[in-house]
Scaffold this active site. Structure first.
Site, mmCIF file in Angstrom:
data_model
loop_
_atom_site.group_PDB
_atom_site.id
_atom_site.type_symbol
_atom_site.label_atom_id
_atom_site.label_comp_id
_atom_site.label_asym_id
_atom_site.label_seq_id
_atom_site.Cartn_x
_atom_site.Cartn_y
_atom_site.Cartn_z
ATOM 1 N N CYS A 1 35.253 66.602 -47.061
ATOM 2 C CA CYS A 1 34.984 68.009 -47.381
ATOM 3 C C CYS A 1 36.000 68.934 -46.702
ATOM 4 O O CYS A 1 36.041 69.016 -45.477
ATOM 5 C CB CYS A 1 33.560 68.333 -46.938
ATOM 6 S SG CYS A 1 33.141 70.078 -46.900
ATOM 7 N N CYS B 1 34.516 71.718 -44.586
ATOM 8 C CA CYS B 1 33.940 71.118 -43.368
ATOM 9 C C CYS B 1 35.025 70.941 -42.313
ATOM 10 O O CYS B 1 34.796 71.185 -41.123
ATOM 11 C CB CYS B 1 33.310 69.753 -43.677
ATOM 12 S SG CYS B 1 31.939 69.818 -44.845
#
Length: 145
Positions: free
Chosen positions: A69, A72
């Site tokens: 991600c 993230c």
């Protein structure tokens, strides 16, 4: 010196200033922003989540993330800085949702990163997606008061 001399490598002497050492006030300010703590986010799992997060006497901010991600990865350094800044005042944790699907499912995590703030074992706030540091600090400050 002519324009052509500057283009073709004629050595130019440049005056430099000596840099003064930081004052005590500047050092104190930089320590407040990035304290000298070795604290790091606690990596929790489905098995340790209740013990570390829900049973904590301190507020707990949990970053639900995955290695693939992009957002993230963008928020990870902020979470690491918060772990240092709030060491001893809050639990800062991370949970890999690829490896720990049970708790992510129970909490209704539909997108990552999702950061959930818990206090007294209950969810008190949630941020889905990237958020700047000051937003997370405001939420932590509210939980600490």
């Amino acid at each position: 010196m002519s324009f052509l001399d500057s283009l073709f490598g004629r050595k130019v002497e440049v005056a430099t200033e000596e840099v003064a050492p930081k004052s005590d006030a500047a050092v104190a300010t930089s320590d407040a922003i990035a304290p000298n703590s070795d604290a790091a986010p606690i990596h929790v799992t489905d098995d340790t989540f209740e013990e570390i997060v829900l049973s904590s006497s301190l507020p707990a901010l949990v970053d639900f993330w995955a290695p693939w991600c992009g957002p993230c990865r963008m928020i990870a350094p902020i979470v690491e800085d918060l772990a240092k800044a709030y060491d001893g005042r809050a639990v800062i944790a991370k949970m890999n949702t690829d490896e720990n699907v049970q708790m992510a499912g129970q909490l209704g995590i539909m997108g990552i990163p999702t950061l959930i703030l818990f206090k007294g074992g209950q969810e008190v706030d949630r941020v889905v997606g990237y958020a700047p540091r000051h937003v997370l600090e405001e939420k932590l400050a509210a939980a600490l008061n």
